[in-house]
Each structure stands twice: as C-alpha cells, then as structure tokens.
Write an enzyme that holds these catalytic residues in place. Structure first.
Site, PDB file in Angstrom:
ATOM      1  N   GLY A 121       0.815  -1.213   0.000  1.00  0.00           N
ATOM      2  CA  GLY A 121       0.000   0.000   0.000  1.00  0.00           C
ATOM      3  C   GLY A 121       0.845   1.257   0.000  1.00  0.00           C
TER       4      GLY A 121
ATOM      5  N   ASP B 199       1.436 -11.290   6.750  1.00  0.00           N
ATOM      6  CA  ASP B 199       1.902 -10.389   5.686  1.00  0.00           C
ATOM      7  C   ASP B 199       3.244  -9.760   6.045  1.00  0.00           C
ATOM      8  OD1 ASP B 199      -0.257  -9.229   7.484  1.00  0.00           O
ATOM      9  OD2 ASP B 199       0.741  -7.395   6.836  1.00  0.00           O
TER      10      ASP B 199
ATOM     11  N   ASP C 100       9.637  -5.647   7.700  1.00  0.00           N
ATOM     12  CA  ASP C 100       8.706  -4.664   8.254  1.00  0.00           C
ATOM     13  C   ASP C 100       9.081  -4.239   9.675  1.00  0.00           C
ATOM     14  OD1 ASP C 100       6.742  -2.929   8.937  1.00  0.00           O
ATOM     15  OD2 ASP C 100       5.060  -4.240   8.403  1.00  0.00           O
TER      16      ASP C 100
HETATM   17  N1  LIG Z   1       0.444   4.847   4.981  1.00  0.00           N
HETATM   18  C1  LIG Z   1       0.014   3.794   4.301  1.00  0.00           C
HETATM   19  N2  LIG Z   1      -0.507   3.935   3.084  1.00  0.00           N
HETATM   20  C2  LIG Z   1      -0.946   2.882   2.378  1.00  0.00           C
HETATM   21  N3  LIG Z   1      -0.911   1.625   2.826  1.00  0.00           N
HETATM   22  C3  LIG Z   1      -0.401   1.401   4.044  1.00  0.00           C
HETATM   23  C4  LIG Z   1       0.087   2.470   4.853  1.00  0.00           C
HETATM   24  N4  LIG Z   1       0.517   1.944   6.017  1.00  0.00           N
HETATM   25  C5  LIG Z   1       0.327   0.617   5.937  1.00  0.00           C
HETATM   26  N5  LIG Z   1      -0.215   0.290   4.752  1.00  0.00           N
HETATM   27  C6  LIG Z   1      -0.540  -1.053   4.298  1.00  0.00           C
HETATM   28  O1  LIG Z   1      -1.199  -1.728   5.342  1.00  0.00           O
HETATM   29  C7  LIG Z   1      -0.794  -3.084   5.397  1.00  0.00           C
HETATM   30  C8  LIG Z   1      -0.332  -3.484   6.776  1.00  0.00           C
HETATM   31  O2  LIG Z   1       0.569  -2.547   7.265  1.00  0.00           O
HETATM   32  P1  LIG Z   1       1.937  -2.856   7.966  1.00  0.00           P
HETATM   33  O3  LIG Z   1       2.091  -1.832   9.026  1.00  0.00           O
HETATM   34  O4  LIG Z   1       2.136  -4.280   8.240  1.00  0.00           O
HETATM   35  O5  LIG Z   1       2.950  -2.616   6.761  1.00  0.00           O
HETATM   36  P2  LIG Z   1       3.915  -1.493   6.396  1.00  0.00           P
HETATM   37  O6  LIG Z   1       4.669  -1.045   7.566  1.00  0.00           O
HETATM   38  O7  LIG Z   1       3.281  -0.419   5.593  1.00  0.00           O
HETATM   39  O8  LIG Z   1       4.802  -2.185   5.338  1.00  0.00           O
HETATM   40  P3  LIG Z   1       5.805  -3.391   5.116  1.00  0.00           P
HETATM   41  O9  LIG Z   1       5.176  -4.643   5.604  1.00  0.00           O
HETATM   42  O10 LIG Z   1       5.917  -3.329   3.641  1.00  0.00           O
HETATM   43  O11 LIG Z   1       7.061  -3.041   5.808  1.00  0.00           O
HETATM   44  C9  LIG Z   1       0.277  -3.251   4.343  1.00  0.00           C
HETATM   45  O12 LIG Z   1      -0.320  -3.845   3.250  1.00  0.00           O
HETATM   46  C10 LIG Z   1       0.714  -1.868   4.026  1.00  0.00           C
HETATM   47  O13 LIG Z   1       1.146  -1.730   2.696  1.00  0.00           O
HETATM   48 MG   LIG Z   2       3.697  -4.863   6.851  1.00  0.00          MG
END
Ligand SMILES: Nc1ncnc2c1ncn2[C@@H]1O[C@H](COP(=O)(O)OP(=O)(O)OP(=O)(O)O)[C@@H](O)[C@H]1O
Ligand SMILES: [Mg+2]
Length: 522
Positions: A103, A271, A281
């Site tokens: 995302g 994920d 992550d």
């Molecule tokens: N600011 C944002 N904008 C868009 N999508 C987001 C954002 N923050 C999180 N997501 C999406 O929400 C989901 C879960 O978030 P999570 O915190 O695990 O991931 P993340 O920290 O964004 O990324 P990653 O796992 O790639 O390190 C993921 O699919 C991530 O891409």
């Molecule tokens: Mg993540």
C-alpha cells in the site's frame, strides 16, 4: 548510474494487473500492479548505508548526487527500472484480513550486480498504489529512521533481514495520529529504499488460495522456487515439498536469532513473514531492556500480547501453518507439509538450545547447565535485570571470582536497587555455580570471553536511543542517525567512546512514547 543492470523477473514472469489505473481496488488474478512512485517536493538524502551502496554498485559520488536522492525519493527512475506494487493478503492478529498488498511500498526493479547477485530495490513511503486502501501511501520520518537503522543493525548482528540502502526526506508533511487518540498532526515525510533478494511474504500465497485462484498460486510457488531457491531440484512435487521444508527451517533459525539478541518484532502478521526467512517490516519493534519475556513493544498488542518476546517462536509456527494451509491445494498428499512443520519444531529446539548454551559460554549442555540457564532467566526476570548488559557482564567475568559478589561482577545491569539488594545472595550463589560449570568446559577465561562476546552483542538499537536520534533529526540534526549507523556496524565490539549508546534504559524513557511502547502509526 548507467552501469546498473536490471532484470525484473517478478513482473516478467508472473501475471500482472491488466488495469493500469492507480486506484484503490481489489486486484484479481495478478501478483502485481504496475505503479509509479508519486513525486515529492524536495528529496534530500539524509543517510545512506555505504556497504549496501557498494554491494549494489553505487559509488560514493553517485550516492551523493542529486540524481540519487531523486531516484530514491521517488522522483525519477533509472534505466531498466519498472516499478510495481505486489498483491498480498494476510492474517492480522489471528484473523484473515483479505487483500492488503504493497500500500506504500513500491519495488523499482531487480538489480543484478556484477557479482551476479540479484537484489530487489523497494521504496517504502513512495505514494499510493491500488493496495493503499484508506491510507496515504506515505511514511513519516520517525518510522523511516527506525526502519533504516534497524535493518542495518540486524544485518550486522548476523540476523537475516531485509536491508536498507537509503533514507530520503521528502519535504512534504505527512499527517499522523501517533497515539491514536484523535490528535492528528503533520510530521516530516521520508522514503526508505529497502533491499532484499525478494520481498515475497506468506501473505502473497494466502491471497490466491483465499480467492480459489490456484493457477496464480502455483505460478507464484514455482516462480519463487526457481528464482529464490534455485538449489532445490527434483520433480514438481518434490521441489514444492523441499521448498516448504526449507522455509520452515529458515524461519526457525530466524526465531532463534531474534531470541538471542532480544528483538521483539511487534507485528508478526502473516503479511510480515518473509518467504526467505528474513526479518521484514520494522514497525513497532523493540529490544528487551529489562528481561521481561511477556513484553511487547506494540501498543496495539498491549491487550492480548500476542506478539510478546517469548511467544514469537510459537507465532512463527502458527504463521507457517497458515502458509501450509495456503499451499495445501497444490499437494496431492499433505504429509510433506506436516513434515515441514515438524521440522520447524525440531530445528528450533536444537538451535535454540545451542544458542542459549553459547550465550552462557557453555560448549556442552547437560542437566547442570540446563538448570543454571533456567535459573538465570528466572532471576533476570524477577530482579529486573537488563538482558543485553547481563550477558556482556557475564562474558567479562574475571578468571577468578575471589570473594566478589554478583552485584560487583554484573555491575550496571539492575533497574531496581531494592530488587538487586534483596536478591544479591541468590545472584552470587548462581554466579559461583555458573563460574565453576563454565570453567570446567572452558578453563581459559579469555577464550570464553571471546566466544561469549561473539554471540552476545555489546550494542543493540534500544528504543530510547533510536528515539533520541529521531528527535534530533526531526529538529534538523541528522548527525545522531549517522553516528548510530556507524556504531551498529560493529555491534559485538566494545566501543568505549560510545558507551552512552549502550546504557540501560534511563528512568525517563520507561513510559515515554517511542521509548518503551510504540503504536503502529507510521
Ligand atoms: N500509509 C500507508 N498507506 C498505504 N498503505 C499502508 C500504509 N501503512 C500501511 N499500509 C498497508 O497496510 C498493510 C499493513 O501494514 P503494515 O504496518 O504491516 O505494513 P507497512 O509497515 O506499511 O509495510 P511493510 O510490511 O511493507 O514493511 C500493508 O499492506 C501496508 O502496505
Ligand atoms: Mg507490513
């Protein structure tokens, strides 16, 4: 930067999303969507990891150039890059969450080095994608600093991890509600470029099974084996079985490493589980200060403590079961999947025992050593002892104890003077027994010290230390981030000039946001 070669197998060999629009939606029948990073106002390089840059083939002149900041801030592409966001789902806190996907992560391409290694370059915080759901696709500086530094810290600790090339500030504000209490505020934005052979997660497989899309599932499995596990051979069934077994094995070793260095991931959703057994992550992670096996750094997890330190190996196994469920439709007979899960348990137990023995300086482990280890952890917990400093102090224990007390030998490891004094005799009794036991196995104290210091880090990236660097960088001074990047490259070497960076958590940091507890807001 013309010399760099890209060979984008993920997008060349796997089905992509035919819809070119960058709009939030369910993406069916595809492993990825083509998407361009959204340009930012003023990309500026805040930090670069020199060894990652060198490994990829970037010269210091190149990393210092405005073009580098433009590319790794999301404003330009190098020839051969073909950006995409991957489609994945996941189990979050035990529940199936449906489509998640990149995302805010955008992969730029697969760089093939002159040595022939393949590294995917991925921006985090580079703008919205079809998988952004309700969020903005961006990342704030504080979480980007944490991801950048910890990726490299883990690598130098010898823990499998995605790596980080660069940290670029964007010049654009990003609004976040840090405490989730209805007080959103603008913060500086940033983009980290992560680097790994693959960013595929368990959730990349789960999403296709959930949608009964077994064709794409099989394509992704066989692609992953061919690209990332090329040493596995045999017919298709044998390959898939051997692959799952290896994923289980790598994950077991990853858990042993986390337990060894006192790392708590904080959000072990499926994920966030790498198919390569890498740490991936860096969100609300933390490092043990006082030894508390029930500790979780994640405020979102404070209730159930699903992702607490001691629980991580069991959660990893649960996540492997979800992966097994996801790929089961590709197996005529699920025996290899059960065997893989059993293998996880076997590998973990053996490696974990060996790791613990090594932390205490033992070469062999019998019932006496077992008892000593169990008692030590119980004492550390009861007496509120610092995990990292305890093991270094033990490594430094003198060849002859004389009549020294444990309080003297262990030194600055205690968080609570009353608990220390109440348990002083018990600690000394334990220390004497340990000293005799370890002396039987390793009579030479210098050899023991070297061996123990090789597995017990001097430096770990404590939350409060990272937070101080974040506060300074947010106020415009990136020097502490750069200093930490230097210090963390030799985490097992004592660096007396940087002793302030390994002090146990000060009292002021015990309950400060970012220092002991972190929200997922990033
Ligand atoms: N600011 C944002 N904008 C868009 N999508 C987001 C954002 N923050 C999180 N997501 C999406 O929400 C989901 C879960 O978030 P999570 O915190 O695990 O991931 P993340 O920290 O964004 O990324 P990653 O796992 O790639 O390190 C993921 O699919 C991530 O891409
Ligand atoms: Mg993540």
């Amino acid at each position: 930067m013309q010399t760099l070669r890209f060979d984008n197998r993920f997008v060349d060999e796997l089905p992509g999303d035919p819809d070119p629009r960058n709009q939030r939606r369910q993406v069916l029948g595809a492993a990825w969507s083509a998407v361009q990073p959204t340009p930012v106002t003023a990309p500026q390089l805040l930090a670069v990891a020199p060894d990652v840059a060198a490994m990829l083939g970037f010269s210091p002149e190149q990393t210092a150039s405005p073009e580098f900041a433009a590319v790794f801030g999301g404003n330009a592409l190098l020839e051969g890059m073909r950006p995409w966001a991957a489609c994945y789902g996941g189990h979050q806190f035990g529940q199936w969450a449906g489509q998640l996907g990149d995302g805010r992560a955008i992969s730029l391409g697969e760089l093939v080095t002159t040595a022939g290694d393949r590294w995917e370059l991925q921006l985090k915080g580079a703008g919205p994608t079809p998988y952004s759901r309700t969020a903005d696709g961006r990342a704030v500086l504080r979480s980007s600093i944490r991801e950048f530094l910890c990726s490299e810290a883990m690598h130098h600790l010898g823990v499998p991890t995605t790596r980080a090339l660069s940290l670029v500030t964007t010049g654009d504000p990003v609004v976040r509600d840090v405490l989730y209490n209805g007080n959103p505020a603008p913060e500086p934005g940033a983009v980290v470029c992560r680097v790994a052979p693959s960013f595929v997660r368990f959730g990349n497989f789960e999403i296709f099974t959930a949608r009964h899309d077994l064709t794409t599932l099989a394509q992704l499995v066989d692609f992953t084996i061919a690209r990332d596990f090329p040493h596995i051979d045999g017919d298709v069934d044998a390959r898939r079985a051997a692959w799952f077994r290896e994923v289980c094995e790598r994950t077991a070793h990853l858990m042993v490493h986390w337990m060894r260095v006192g790392f708590v991931h904080g959000v072990m959703n499926t994920d966030n589980m790498s198919i390569l057994g890498l740490t991936i992550d860096y969100g609300p992670y933390g490092w043990l200060d006082n030894f508390d096996p029930q500790w979780t750094p994640n405020t979102t997890d404070a209730q159930g403590r699903r992702y607490r330190y001691a629980q991580q190996p069991a959660v990893a196994q649960w996540n492997l079961m979800r992966l097994a469920d996801a790929i089961a439709p590709l197996f005529r007979d699920v025996t290899p999947l059960q065997a893989g899960l059993d293998h996880y348990g076997d590998v973990f137990l053996v490696a974990h025992e060996a790791m613990q023995a090594a932390k205490f300086g033992f070469v062999r482990q019998g019932p006496d050593e077992d008892a000593l280890i169990t008692e030590a952890f119980a004492l550390m917990e009861r007496v509120d002892i610092d995990f990292t400093r305890f093991f270094r102090a033990l490594g430094d224990a003198p060849a002859a104890l004389g009549d020294a007390s444990a309080v003297t030998v262990l030194g600055d490891v205690f968080y609570d003077a009353t608990l220390r004094d109440t348990h002083a005799d018990a600690l000394t009794a334990w220390l004497r027994r340990w000293h005799v036991a370890v002396g039987r196995q390793r009579p030479d104290a210098a050899t023991r010290r070297t061996a123990m210091h090789a597995v017990n880090p001097w430096f770990v990236l404590r939350n409060y230390v990272a937070q101080q660097a974040i506060d300074a960088a947010t106020a415009g001074d990136p020097s502490q981030v750069r200093l930490l990047l230097e210090v963390l490259r030799r985490p097992y070497d004592e660096q007396p000039e940087h002793a302030a960076l390994v002090a146990r958590r000060p009292e002021w940091a015990r309950h400060k946001v970012g220092c002991s507890m972190l929200s997922c807001s990033s």
